[in-house]
Enzyme design. Sequence first.
Site, PDB file in Angstrom:
ATOM      1  N   HIS A  72      53.153  52.278  37.985  1.00 50.21           N
ATOM      2  CA  HIS A  72      52.000  52.439  38.393  1.00 50.21           C
ATOM      3  C   HIS A  72      50.800  51.910  37.167  1.00 50.21           C
ATOM      4  CE1 HIS A  72      47.999  54.228  40.200  1.00 50.21           C
ATOM      5  NE2 HIS A  72      47.762  54.576  39.253  1.00 50.21           N
ATOM      6  N   ARG A 127      34.695  63.120  44.370  1.00 50.15           N
ATOM      7  CA  ARG A 127      34.601  63.052  42.580  1.00 50.15           C
ATOM      8  C   ARG A 127      33.586  61.678  42.473  1.00 50.15           C
ATOM      9  NH1 ARG A 127      40.113  62.205  40.994  1.00 50.15           N
ATOM     10  NH2 ARG A 127      39.206  61.428  38.874  1.00 50.15           N
ATOM     11  N   ASP A 139      43.999  64.024  48.032  1.00 53.15           N
ATOM     12  CA  ASP A 139      43.365  63.179  47.108  1.00 53.15           C
ATOM     13  C   ASP A 139      42.579  62.174  47.719  1.00 53.15           C
ATOM     14  OD1 ASP A 139      43.369  61.834  44.371  1.00 53.15           O
ATOM     15  OD2 ASP A 139      44.151  60.134  45.603  1.00 53.15           O
ATOM     16  N   SER A 192      45.589  63.152  40.482  1.00 53.24           N
ATOM     17  CA  SER A 192      45.351  62.207  41.808  1.00 53.24           C
ATOM     18  C   SER A 192      46.435  61.042  41.567  1.00 53.24           C
ATOM     19  CB  SER A 192      43.827  61.505  41.365  1.00 53.24           C
ATOM     20  OG  SER A 192      43.666  60.373  42.341  1.00 53.24           O
ATOM     21  N   LYS A 242      49.993  60.872  44.378  1.00 50.17           N
ATOM     22  CA  LYS A 242      50.143  59.655  45.208  1.00 50.17           C
ATOM     23  C   LYS A 242      51.756  59.405  45.092  1.00 50.17           C
ATOM     24  CE  LYS A 242      46.301  58.186  44.167  1.00 50.17           C
ATOM     25  NZ  LYS A 242      45.007  57.695  44.178  1.00 50.17           N
TER      26      LYS A 242
HETATM   27  N1  URA Z   1      43.109  56.193  40.031  1.00 48.79           N
HETATM   28  C1  URA Z   1      43.515  57.092  40.967  1.00 48.79           C
HETATM   29  O1  URA Z   1      44.379  56.982  41.753  1.00 48.79           O
HETATM   30  N2  URA Z   1      42.695  58.274  40.695  1.00 48.79           N
HETATM   31  C2  URA Z   1      41.894  58.517  39.871  1.00 48.79           C
HETATM   32  O2  URA Z   1      41.519  59.514  39.693  1.00 48.79           O
HETATM   33  C3  URA Z   1      41.608  57.396  39.085  1.00 48.79           C
HETATM   34  C4  URA Z   1      41.965  56.188  39.174  1.00 48.79           C
END
Ligand code: URA
Length: 436
Positions: free
Chosen positions: A82, A168, A161, A183, A187
């Site tokens: 990621h 947010r 999320d 977050s 995922k």
């Molecule tokens: N990427 C994400 O998946 N979540 C965040 O809060 C910031 C960047």
Amino acid sequence: VHPYEVIKKKRDGGALSADEIRDFIAGYTRGGIPDYQMAALCMAVFFRSLSPAELAAWTEAMLHSGDILDLSDIPGPKVDKHSTGGVGDKVSLALAPLAAACGVKVPMISGRGLGHTGGTLDKLESIPGFRVDLSTDDFRRIVRDVGACLIGQTARLAPADKKLYALRDVTATVDCIPLIASSIMSKKLAEGIDALVLDVKVGSGAFMRDLERARELARTLIQIGRGMGKRVTAVITDMDQPLGRAVGNALEVAEALDVLEGKGPADLTEVTLVLTAEMLVLAGTARSTVDARALVERAVADRSGLKKMADIVRAHGGNPDAVTNRSLLPQARTQVPVPTAASGFVTGIDAEQIGLAALALGAGREKTDSSIDPAVGVVLDRKVGDAVKTGDRLATVHANDASRITEAVQRVATTYQIAAQPPARRPLIVERLDAA
Ligand code: URA
């Protein structure tokens, strides 16, 4: 829980229990707790942060807000990568086939571009026929049989999320390390992976502009992963200028194919090889990063990574010939050079401005439902540290819509900083952090 009590407790610096966090997030996901109370709690977290125990409970609650893929019937370690995001970051496009060619299973759930940042899914869709909206069964089958599959987030994966991120975004609570880390990890952990390599970007084109913040984010991500029994390594890499030369969907696919052929730009190649090697180490395919690096380099030299890319494209319904025949990728009608008005050295290229130039050409989305033009974008002919003479070409704008060319050319020209002295060199691979 009484939402008011929970918000007040966090506001006053108290520690929330796992039950309070779980009930609050579950209530919010179901709609029982309104946006304004969740927004207030996020702002309290912004100022008071979360302890390691609270962060673990918060992430777990987000993870369990939806389905968690079970890939345990697929033999071999499942490892993903990621990136916290940046401009020109097409690493996943070369890394997934390289890791798969080396025997790692790569279940990758990727995103779309928004604003000045590109998205892996949009880039892949510029390959004729390539589909990213596959079923979970197809995802599972392709990971098992081909080794890597790249799809979009489904509505059933970490739905908390999806809702929370949108909230947010409009309440000034994105820029908060515990909220970012939970977050991302909710995922990624929903993908059913065993291990994860994180590319934490630092610099003017990244979320984290300074090294201290990048380090704190990397440590927080590792801490969450470890707490959930996953092997996690983070590499902090430079994003002070775009990565590689190409910015724009099909242009970035072509550049990722260059990496697979061993002729990609040095910075992009290095980041790709370093991160792929980390995946091999976490998978247990190699004992050290040195051994892993040799395996990845071999997958480039013997073209097994390129062949794996063709297999992935075919499995996704795309035309595998596009992997070796670049003329099958979309091409823009017009290529316009951006000349420099000064002589000296390139000392800076603002990644965000290049991303915005590509966006203005139609390569990105201003809103989540905007459509994109896969062919257009910007290619940087000069990068930071290069010497230039007046009139030299700094970059090339690839455009389809003539009315958008002037703005893009101007934006690119003004974002290049030229000075008499060469800039100090910035390290590309800044730091590596693991659980130890
Ligand atoms: N990427 C994400 O998946 N979540 C965040 O809060 C910031 C960047």
